[in-house]
Design an enzyme around this catalytic site. Structure first.
Site, short mmCIF file in Angstrom:
data_model
loop_
_atom_site.label_atom_id
_atom_site.label_comp_id
_atom_site.label_asym_id
_atom_site.label_seq_id
_atom_site.Cartn_x
_atom_site.Cartn_y
_atom_site.Cartn_z
N ALA A 1 -6.09 -1.00 0.91
CA ALA A 1 -5.55 -1.26 2.24
C ALA A 1 -6.48 -2.15 3.06
CB ALA A 1 -5.29 0.06 2.96
N CYS A 2 -7.80 -1.90 2.92
CA CYS A 2 -8.77 -2.71 3.67
C CYS A 2 -8.75 -4.16 3.18
CB CYS A 2 -10.16 -2.12 3.51
SG CYS A 2 -11.45 -3.03 4.39
N GLY A 3 -8.72 -4.34 1.87
CA GLY A 3 -8.66 -5.68 1.31
C GLY A 3 -7.39 -6.41 1.70
N LEU A 4 -6.30 -5.66 1.80
CA LEU A 4 -5.03 -6.27 2.19
C LEU A 4 -5.10 -6.82 3.61
CD1 LEU A 4 -2.12 -6.75 1.15
CD2 LEU A 4 -1.48 -4.66 2.37
N GLN B 1 -7.82 -7.80 5.18
CA GLN B 1 -8.67 -8.98 5.15
C GLN B 1 -7.92 -10.19 4.61
OE1 GLN B 1 -12.01 -7.67 2.80
NE2 GLN B 1 -13.19 -7.11 4.61
#
Length: 461
Positions: A387-390, A392
Protein backbone atom coordinates in the site's frame (compact mmCIF):
# COMPACT_ATOMS: atom_id res chain seq x y z
CA UNK A 1 12.49 -4.58 -27.72
CA UNK A 2 11.45 -4.72 -24.07
CA UNK A 3 11.12 -1.54 -22.04
CA UNK A 4 9.19 -2.58 -18.94
CA UNK A 5 11.39 -3.06 -15.84
CA UNK A 6 11.25 -6.48 -14.20
CA UNK A 7 10.01 -4.92 -10.95
CA UNK A 8 8.00 -1.70 -11.00
CA UNK A 9 8.92 1.02 -8.52
CA UNK A 10 8.43 4.81 -8.23
CA UNK A 11 12.00 5.25 -9.48
CA UNK A 12 11.73 3.24 -12.69
CA UNK A 13 8.18 3.67 -14.02
CA UNK A 14 8.19 5.48 -17.36
CA UNK A 15 6.56 8.88 -16.79
CA UNK A 16 4.70 8.73 -20.10
CA UNK A 17 3.38 5.23 -19.52
CA UNK A 18 2.13 6.45 -16.16
CA UNK A 19 -0.47 8.62 -17.89
CA UNK A 20 -2.09 5.48 -19.31
CA UNK A 21 -2.24 4.09 -15.77
CA UNK A 22 -3.73 7.28 -14.37
CA UNK A 23 -6.46 7.54 -17.01
CA UNK A 24 -7.51 3.92 -16.45
CA UNK A 25 -7.18 3.10 -20.15
CA UNK A 26 -4.97 0.07 -19.44
CA UNK A 27 -5.51 -2.77 -17.01
CA UNK A 28 -1.89 -3.31 -16.05
CA UNK A 29 1.56 -1.77 -16.24
CA UNK A 30 2.47 -4.32 -18.91
CA UNK A 31 -0.45 -3.15 -21.03
CA UNK A 32 0.70 0.45 -20.54
CA UNK A 33 4.16 -0.33 -21.87
CA UNK A 34 2.68 -2.34 -24.74
CA UNK A 35 0.53 0.65 -25.67
CA UNK A 36 3.50 3.03 -25.74
CA UNK A 37 5.56 0.57 -27.77
CA UNK A 38 3.01 1.09 -30.55
CA UNK A 39 3.84 4.80 -30.63
CA UNK A 40 6.49 5.66 -33.23
CA UNK A 41 7.42 8.43 -35.63
CA UNK A 42 9.25 8.64 -38.95
CA UNK A 43 11.47 11.60 -39.80
CA UNK A 44 12.53 12.39 -43.36
CA UNK A 45 15.43 14.80 -43.73
CA UNK A 46 16.63 16.71 -46.76
CA UNK A 47 20.05 17.60 -48.09
CA UNK A 48 20.20 20.64 -45.78
CA UNK A 49 21.45 18.48 -42.90
CA UNK A 50 24.82 18.16 -44.65
CA UNK A 51 25.64 21.86 -44.33
CA UNK A 52 23.20 23.40 -41.84
CA UNK A 53 23.99 23.18 -38.15
CA UNK A 54 20.44 24.25 -37.29
CA UNK A 55 18.90 21.38 -39.27
CA UNK A 56 21.14 18.95 -37.41
CA UNK A 57 20.09 20.55 -34.10
CA UNK A 58 16.42 20.13 -35.03
CA UNK A 59 16.89 16.50 -36.05
CA UNK A 60 18.84 15.50 -32.95
CA UNK A 61 16.36 17.27 -30.68
CA UNK A 62 13.53 15.31 -32.29
CA UNK A 63 15.44 12.05 -31.91
CA UNK A 64 16.39 12.73 -28.30
CA UNK A 65 12.93 13.80 -27.14
CA UNK A 66 11.15 11.34 -29.42
CA UNK A 67 12.89 8.16 -28.29
CA UNK A 68 12.01 9.01 -24.66
CA UNK A 69 8.33 9.60 -25.47
CA UNK A 70 7.59 7.08 -28.24
CA UNK A 71 8.72 3.60 -27.23
CA UNK A 72 8.08 2.26 -30.75
CA UNK A 73 11.06 4.27 -31.92
CA UNK A 74 12.18 7.26 -33.97
CA UNK A 75 12.87 6.10 -37.54
CA UNK A 76 15.03 8.50 -39.57
CA UNK A 77 15.44 8.44 -43.36
CA UNK A 78 17.60 10.65 -45.54
CA UNK A 79 21.23 11.61 -46.24
CA UNK A 80 22.70 11.08 -42.78
CA UNK A 81 26.24 9.97 -43.67
CA UNK A 82 27.51 13.54 -43.41
CA UNK A 83 29.89 15.25 -40.96
CA UNK A 84 28.45 16.16 -37.58
CA UNK A 85 28.40 19.94 -37.21
CA UNK A 86 27.46 19.96 -33.52
CA UNK A 87 29.81 19.45 -30.60
CA UNK A 88 28.32 16.51 -28.71
CA UNK A 89 30.38 14.74 -26.03
CA UNK A 90 31.45 11.27 -27.16
CA UNK A 91 30.30 11.76 -30.76
CA UNK A 92 32.68 13.31 -33.27
CA UNK A 93 32.21 11.69 -36.64
CA UNK A 94 28.91 11.55 -38.55
CA UNK A 95 25.35 12.70 -38.15
CA UNK A 96 24.19 9.10 -38.54
CA UNK A 97 26.32 8.10 -35.55
CA UNK A 98 24.76 10.90 -33.51
CA UNK A 99 21.24 9.78 -34.46
CA UNK A 100 21.93 6.22 -33.36
CA UNK A 101 23.76 7.32 -30.22
CA UNK A 102 20.74 9.35 -29.14
CA UNK A 103 18.40 6.41 -29.69
CA UNK A 104 17.20 6.87 -33.26
CA UNK A 105 16.88 4.14 -35.88
CA UNK A 106 18.19 4.54 -39.44
CA UNK A 107 15.83 3.47 -42.19
CA UNK A 108 15.48 3.78 -45.95
CA UNK A 109 11.84 4.86 -45.88
CA UNK A 110 9.17 5.99 -43.42
CA UNK A 111 7.55 3.42 -41.17
CA UNK A 112 4.13 2.54 -42.62
CA UNK A 113 1.21 3.84 -40.61
CA UNK A 114 3.20 6.13 -38.33
CA UNK A 115 3.11 9.94 -38.37
CA UNK A 116 5.90 11.50 -40.43
CA UNK A 117 7.91 14.68 -39.80
CA UNK A 118 9.68 16.30 -42.75
CA UNK A 119 12.74 18.44 -42.12
CA UNK A 120 14.16 20.34 -45.08
CA UNK A 121 13.63 19.67 -48.77
CA UNK A 122 13.10 15.92 -48.52
CA UNK A 123 13.05 13.67 -51.59
CA UNK A 124 11.61 10.55 -49.95
CA UNK A 125 7.89 9.89 -50.26
CA UNK A 126 5.87 9.87 -47.05
CA UNK A 127 3.99 6.73 -46.08
CA UNK A 128 0.26 6.60 -46.59
CA UNK A 129 -2.31 6.31 -43.84
CA UNK A 130 -0.96 8.72 -41.24
CA UNK A 131 -0.51 12.50 -40.83
CA UNK A 132 2.61 14.14 -42.27
CA UNK A 133 3.90 17.48 -41.02
CA UNK A 134 6.71 19.87 -41.93
CA UNK A 135 8.95 21.34 -39.22
CA UNK A 136 10.31 24.81 -40.00
CA UNK A 137 12.13 27.59 -38.16
CA UNK A 138 14.20 30.75 -38.17
CA UNK A 139 16.19 32.50 -35.42
CA UNK A 140 13.25 33.15 -33.09
CA UNK A 141 10.37 31.20 -34.63
CA UNK A 142 9.55 27.54 -34.90
CA UNK A 143 6.52 25.52 -35.83
CA UNK A 144 4.90 22.76 -37.82
CA UNK A 145 2.04 22.28 -40.23
CA UNK A 146 0.57 19.74 -42.66
CA UNK A 147 2.51 18.90 -45.80
CA UNK A 148 1.27 21.04 -48.68
CA UNK A 149 -0.20 23.73 -46.39
CA UNK A 150 2.72 25.20 -44.44
CA UNK A 151 5.13 27.72 -46.00
CA UNK A 152 8.65 27.13 -44.73
CA UNK A 153 10.52 29.85 -42.85
CA UNK A 154 14.07 30.88 -43.75
CA UNK A 155 15.68 27.94 -41.86
CA UNK A 156 19.06 29.61 -41.60
CA UNK A 157 22.05 27.49 -40.61
CA UNK A 158 22.53 29.49 -37.39
CA UNK A 159 18.90 29.42 -36.23
CA UNK A 160 19.55 27.12 -33.27
CA UNK A 161 16.88 28.34 -30.85
CA UNK A 162 14.11 28.27 -33.45
CA UNK A 163 15.25 24.83 -34.61
CA UNK A 164 14.99 23.39 -31.09
CA UNK A 165 11.53 24.91 -30.69
CA UNK A 166 10.27 23.52 -34.02
CA UNK A 167 11.65 20.07 -33.19
CA UNK A 168 9.96 19.94 -29.79
CA UNK A 169 6.64 21.13 -31.24
CA UNK A 170 6.90 18.44 -33.94
CA UNK A 171 7.30 15.69 -31.33
CA UNK A 172 4.50 17.23 -29.26
CA UNK A 173 2.08 17.15 -32.18
CA UNK A 174 3.12 13.59 -33.04
CA UNK A 175 2.70 12.39 -29.47
CA UNK A 176 -0.70 14.03 -29.06
CA UNK A 177 -1.81 12.57 -32.39
CA UNK A 178 -0.82 9.06 -31.30
CA UNK A 179 -2.61 9.62 -28.01
CA UNK A 180 -5.83 10.21 -29.94
CA UNK A 181 -6.10 13.99 -29.99
CA UNK A 182 -7.59 14.47 -33.46
CA UNK A 183 -6.43 18.04 -34.30
CA UNK A 184 -2.79 17.25 -33.52
CA UNK A 185 -0.48 16.88 -36.56
CA UNK A 186 -3.33 18.17 -38.74
CA UNK A 187 -3.03 21.88 -37.90
CA UNK A 188 -0.58 24.79 -37.93
CA UNK A 189 1.21 25.14 -34.59
CA UNK A 190 4.11 27.45 -33.84
CA UNK A 191 5.44 30.32 -31.80
CA UNK A 192 7.64 33.39 -31.99
CA UNK A 193 10.11 33.49 -29.12
CA UNK A 194 10.64 37.19 -29.80
CA UNK A 195 6.93 37.85 -29.26
CA UNK A 196 5.44 34.76 -27.55
CA UNK A 197 1.98 36.29 -27.30
CA UNK A 198 1.63 36.79 -31.05
CA UNK A 199 -0.65 34.18 -32.56
CA UNK A 200 0.51 34.82 -36.13
CA UNK A 201 3.88 33.16 -35.61
CA UNK A 202 4.53 32.93 -39.36
CA UNK A 203 4.56 36.72 -39.82
CA UNK A 204 7.97 38.41 -39.87
CA UNK A 205 8.18 40.42 -36.65
CA UNK A 206 11.47 42.14 -37.47
CA UNK A 207 13.41 40.38 -34.72
CA UNK A 208 17.20 40.77 -34.84
CA UNK A 209 19.63 37.92 -35.44
CA UNK A 210 20.72 36.18 -32.25
CA UNK A 211 24.31 37.23 -31.65
CA UNK A 212 24.90 36.55 -27.95
CA UNK A 213 23.58 34.83 -24.83
CA UNK A 214 24.25 35.21 -21.09
CA UNK A 215 27.53 33.66 -20.00
CA UNK A 216 27.04 33.10 -16.24
CA UNK A 217 24.02 31.20 -14.94
CA UNK A 218 23.00 29.46 -11.72
CA UNK A 219 20.76 26.46 -12.42
CA UNK A 220 18.65 24.95 -9.61
CA UNK A 221 17.27 21.46 -10.25
CA UNK A 222 18.68 18.99 -12.77
CA UNK A 223 15.71 16.84 -13.63
CA UNK A 224 13.21 17.21 -16.47
CA UNK A 225 13.35 21.01 -16.76
CA UNK A 226 16.94 21.50 -15.69
CA UNK A 227 18.24 19.11 -18.32
CA UNK A 228 16.02 20.74 -20.95
CA UNK A 229 17.67 24.07 -20.09
CA UNK A 230 21.10 22.50 -20.46
CA UNK A 231 20.30 20.78 -23.77
CA UNK A 232 19.08 24.10 -25.17
CA UNK A 233 22.00 26.14 -23.85
CA UNK A 234 24.63 23.61 -24.90
CA UNK A 235 23.39 23.51 -28.50
CA UNK A 236 23.77 27.29 -28.91
CA UNK A 237 26.75 27.93 -31.13
CA UNK A 238 28.99 29.99 -28.84
CA UNK A 239 32.22 31.30 -30.34
CA UNK A 240 34.02 30.08 -27.22
CA UNK A 241 32.05 27.81 -24.84
CA UNK A 242 34.80 28.30 -22.23
CA UNK A 243 33.42 31.83 -21.72
CA UNK A 244 30.21 30.29 -20.36
CA UNK A 245 30.06 29.26 -16.69
CA UNK A 246 27.11 27.33 -15.27
CA UNK A 247 26.62 26.62 -11.57
CA UNK A 248 24.72 23.34 -11.13
CA UNK A 249 22.69 22.94 -7.95
CA UNK A 250 21.03 19.65 -7.00
CA UNK A 251 21.40 17.00 -4.31
CA UNK A 252 19.70 13.98 -5.87
CA UNK A 253 20.79 10.96 -7.89
CA UNK A 254 19.53 9.94 -11.31
CA UNK A 255 16.93 7.19 -11.49
CA UNK A 256 15.72 5.05 -14.35
CA UNK A 257 12.53 7.13 -14.50
CA UNK A 258 14.59 10.24 -15.32
CA UNK A 259 15.48 8.65 -18.66
CA UNK A 260 11.87 9.01 -19.80
CA UNK A 261 11.72 12.79 -19.35
CA UNK A 262 15.23 14.24 -19.04
CA UNK A 263 17.25 15.06 -22.16
CA UNK A 264 20.74 14.32 -20.81
CA UNK A 265 19.98 11.16 -18.81
CA UNK A 266 21.00 7.71 -20.02
CA UNK A 267 20.54 4.42 -18.23
CA UNK A 268 24.26 3.96 -17.68
CA UNK A 269 24.22 7.06 -15.44
CA UNK A 270 21.50 5.78 -13.08
CA UNK A 271 22.57 6.00 -9.45
CA UNK A 272 25.06 8.82 -10.02
CA UNK A 273 24.61 12.33 -8.65
CA UNK A 274 22.88 14.58 -11.15
CA UNK A 275 25.39 17.37 -10.61
CA UNK A 276 28.36 15.15 -11.49
CA UNK A 277 26.75 13.72 -14.64
CA UNK A 278 25.65 17.11 -15.94
CA UNK A 279 29.00 18.74 -15.13
CA UNK A 280 30.89 15.99 -16.94
CA UNK A 281 28.71 16.43 -20.04
CA UNK A 282 29.04 20.22 -20.03
CA UNK A 283 32.78 20.11 -19.38
CA UNK A 284 33.20 17.81 -22.37
CA UNK A 285 31.20 20.30 -24.43
CA UNK A 286 33.71 23.00 -23.42
CA UNK A 287 31.73 24.94 -20.79
CA UNK A 288 32.96 25.78 -17.30
CA UNK A 289 30.94 24.37 -14.41
CA UNK A 290 30.61 24.69 -10.65
CA UNK A 291 28.71 22.26 -8.41
CA UNK A 292 26.50 22.95 -5.38
CA UNK A 293 25.15 19.76 -3.82
CA UNK A 294 22.47 20.99 -1.44
CA UNK A 295 18.80 21.87 -1.57
CA UNK A 296 17.70 25.31 -2.64
CA UNK A 297 15.71 26.18 0.48
CA UNK A 298 15.80 29.95 0.77
CA UNK A 299 18.96 30.08 2.90
CA UNK A 300 21.22 30.59 -0.11
CA UNK A 301 22.83 34.01 -0.25
CA UNK A 302 24.81 35.03 -3.32
CA UNK A 303 28.12 36.84 -3.26
CA UNK A 304 29.33 39.36 -5.82
CA UNK A 305 31.36 36.59 -7.48
CA UNK A 306 28.33 34.36 -8.13
CA UNK A 307 26.18 34.37 -11.28
CA UNK A 308 23.43 36.96 -11.04
CA UNK A 309 20.93 35.05 -13.20
CA UNK A 310 19.08 32.08 -11.74
CA UNK A 311 17.25 29.38 -13.69
CA UNK A 312 14.83 27.32 -11.64
CA UNK A 313 13.94 23.78 -12.69
CA UNK A 314 12.55 22.45 -9.41
CA UNK A 315 8.89 21.66 -8.74
CA UNK A 316 9.13 22.04 -4.96
CA UNK A 317 6.78 24.84 -3.91
CA UNK A 318 8.83 25.78 -0.86
CA UNK A 319 11.91 26.26 -3.00
CA UNK A 320 10.01 28.23 -5.62
CA UNK A 321 8.61 30.52 -2.93
CA UNK A 322 12.18 31.54 -2.05
CA UNK A 323 13.34 32.26 -5.59
CA UNK A 324 13.57 36.04 -5.39
CA UNK A 325 15.05 36.04 -1.87
CA UNK A 326 18.53 34.67 -2.66
CA UNK A 327 19.83 37.84 -4.27
CA UNK A 328 19.62 37.05 -7.99
CA UNK A 329 19.13 40.12 -10.15
CA UNK A 330 17.00 38.02 -12.52
CA UNK A 331 15.35 34.65 -11.98
CA UNK A 332 13.58 32.60 -14.66
CA UNK A 333 11.28 29.81 -13.54
CA UNK A 334 9.09 27.30 -15.35
CA UNK A 335 6.42 25.00 -13.99
CA UNK A 336 4.96 22.03 -15.85
CA UNK A 337 1.61 20.34 -15.43
CA UNK A 338 1.74 16.96 -13.71
CA UNK A 339 -1.39 14.91 -14.46
CA UNK A 340 -2.50 12.89 -17.50
CA UNK A 341 -4.34 15.95 -18.83
CA UNK A 342 -2.13 18.73 -17.45
CA UNK A 343 1.29 17.31 -18.43
CA UNK A 344 1.02 19.21 -21.70
CA UNK A 345 0.90 22.63 -19.99
CA UNK A 346 3.66 25.03 -18.93
CA UNK A 347 3.90 28.37 -17.20
CA UNK A 348 7.01 30.56 -17.22
CA UNK A 349 7.72 33.34 -14.69
CA UNK A 350 10.42 35.97 -14.42
CA UNK A 351 11.43 37.78 -11.23
CA UNK A 352 11.51 40.54 -10.09
CA UNK A 353 7.82 40.74 -10.93
CA UNK A 354 4.61 42.49 -9.94
CA UNK A 355 4.30 39.96 -7.08
CA UNK A 356 6.96 38.20 -5.04
CA UNK A 357 7.69 34.50 -5.34
CA UNK A 358 6.73 34.14 -1.67
CA UNK A 359 3.28 35.62 -2.25
CA UNK A 360 2.81 33.37 -5.29
CA UNK A 361 3.83 30.01 -3.81
CA UNK A 362 4.30 30.44 -0.07
CA UNK A 363 2.03 28.19 2.02
CA UNK A 364 0.68 26.24 -0.94
CA UNK A 365 0.63 22.45 -1.08
CA UNK A 366 0.95 20.50 -4.28
CA UNK A 367 -2.01 18.40 -5.36
CA UNK A 368 -1.12 14.74 -5.58
CA UNK A 369 -2.56 12.12 -7.91
CA UNK A 370 -4.69 9.46 -6.24
CA UNK A 371 -3.85 6.57 -8.52
CA UNK A 372 -7.38 5.28 -9.07
CA UNK A 373 -6.71 3.49 -12.38
CA UNK A 374 -7.28 -0.24 -12.84
CA UNK A 375 -3.54 -0.85 -13.31
CA UNK A 376 -2.89 0.29 -9.73
CA UNK A 377 -5.45 -2.21 -8.42
CA UNK A 378 -3.74 -4.93 -10.46
CA UNK A 379 -0.36 -4.11 -8.94
CA UNK A 380 -1.76 -4.24 -5.42
CA UNK A 381 -3.71 -7.45 -5.96
CA UNK A 382 -0.70 -9.18 -7.51
CA UNK A 383 1.49 -8.19 -4.58
CA UNK A 384 3.85 -6.27 -6.87
CA UNK A 385 3.73 -3.31 -4.46
CA UNK A 386 2.39 -2.78 -0.96
CA UNK A 387 0.00 0.00 0.00
CA UNK A 388 2.86 2.39 0.82
CA UNK A 389 4.61 1.66 -2.48
CA UNK A 390 1.36 2.18 -4.34
CA UNK A 391 0.95 5.65 -2.85
CA UNK A 392 4.52 6.55 -3.82
CA UNK A 393 3.96 5.24 -7.33
CA UNK A 394 0.68 7.07 -7.77
CA UNK A 395 2.07 10.41 -6.63
CA UNK A 396 4.92 10.47 -9.15
CA UNK A 397 4.27 13.03 -11.87
CA UNK A 398 3.38 12.32 -15.48
CA UNK A 399 5.80 13.94 -17.89
CA UNK A 400 6.99 14.16 -21.49
CA UNK A 401 10.40 15.61 -22.46
CA UNK A 402 9.16 17.76 -25.33
CA UNK A 403 7.12 19.87 -22.88
CA UNK A 404 10.26 20.65 -20.89
CA UNK A 405 12.16 21.52 -24.07
CA UNK A 406 9.48 23.97 -25.21
CA UNK A 407 9.46 25.55 -21.74
CA UNK A 408 13.27 25.74 -21.89
CA UNK A 409 13.09 27.54 -25.24
CA UNK A 410 10.79 30.13 -23.67
CA UNK A 411 13.07 30.56 -20.64
CA UNK A 412 16.33 30.80 -22.59
CA UNK A 413 14.68 33.07 -25.16
CA UNK A 414 13.63 35.45 -22.39
CA UNK A 415 17.28 35.86 -21.38
CA UNK A 416 18.49 36.19 -24.97
CA UNK A 417 15.68 38.58 -25.92
CA UNK A 418 16.45 40.92 -23.03
CA UNK A 419 20.10 40.90 -24.02
CA UNK A 420 19.05 42.01 -27.53
CA UNK A 421 16.85 44.83 -26.25
CA UNK A 422 13.56 43.05 -26.82
CA UNK A 423 10.37 43.03 -24.74
CA UNK A 424 10.55 41.70 -21.19
CA UNK A 425 7.82 39.26 -20.18
CA UNK A 426 6.69 38.37 -16.67
CA UNK A 427 4.39 35.40 -17.34
CA UNK A 428 3.81 33.04 -20.26
CA UNK A 429 1.07 30.45 -19.88
CA UNK A 430 0.33 27.83 -22.50
CA UNK A 431 -1.14 24.44 -23.20
CA UNK A 432 0.24 22.49 -26.13
CA UNK A 433 -3.23 21.05 -26.62
CA UNK A 434 -4.62 24.53 -27.36
CA UNK A 435 -1.48 26.56 -28.17
CA UNK A 436 -3.44 29.37 -29.84
CA UNK A 437 -4.90 30.25 -26.41
CA UNK A 438 -1.56 30.98 -24.77
CA UNK A 439 -1.19 34.06 -22.59
CA UNK A 440 1.72 36.46 -22.31
CA UNK A 441 2.01 39.27 -19.73
CA UNK A 442 4.59 42.04 -20.11
CA UNK A 443 6.93 42.73 -17.21
CA UNK A 444 6.08 45.76 -15.08
CA UNK A 445 9.61 45.87 -13.64
CA UNK A 446 12.06 46.06 -16.55
CA UNK A 447 15.69 45.51 -15.56
CA UNK A 448 17.55 47.18 -18.44
CA UNK A 449 20.35 47.90 -19.03
CA UNK A 450 21.76 44.39 -19.23
CA UNK A 451 24.79 44.09 -16.98
CA UNK A 452 25.18 40.38 -16.29
CA UNK A 453 27.71 39.37 -18.95
CA UNK A 454 27.36 37.63 -22.28
CA UNK A 455 29.16 35.37 -24.76
CA UNK A 456 29.00 35.83 -28.51
CA UNK A 457 27.60 33.40 -31.04
CA UNK A 458 29.53 32.01 -34.01
CA UNK A 459 27.69 33.07 -37.16
CA UNK A 460 27.99 31.65 -40.68
CA UNK A 461 29.65 33.82 -43.29
Amino acid sequence: MTFQPAHISPDNLHRGVKMALDTGEVESVAHGYALFERYRVSIIVGEEVATSRAHQVALLTMVNAGRRSLLGGVHVAGPLDVPLLIELPGIDTSLSEAVVSLGGMLTAKPYDGSPTIILGEANIAVAAGAPSIIATFDDWRGGVGPVGELARLSEGADATLGAILAAAIAISETFQCLRGYVPAARRMVGMSLWNPGALDWQADDGAPAIRAAPNRLWLMGLGHLGQAYLWTLALLNFEDPAEVEITLQDFDKLTEANDSTSMLTTLDCVGQLKTRVMAKWLDARGFRTRIVERKFDGDLRLTADDPQIGLCGVDNLEARAALDEAGFKLVMEAGLGAGPDEYITARVHSFPASVTSRSKWGGLERDRAKGDGRAYDTLLEAGAVDACGLVQLATRTVGAPFVGVIAACLVIAELVRRLHGGPEIEVIDLSLRTPHQRMSVASVQPIRPWSHGFARMRLSQ
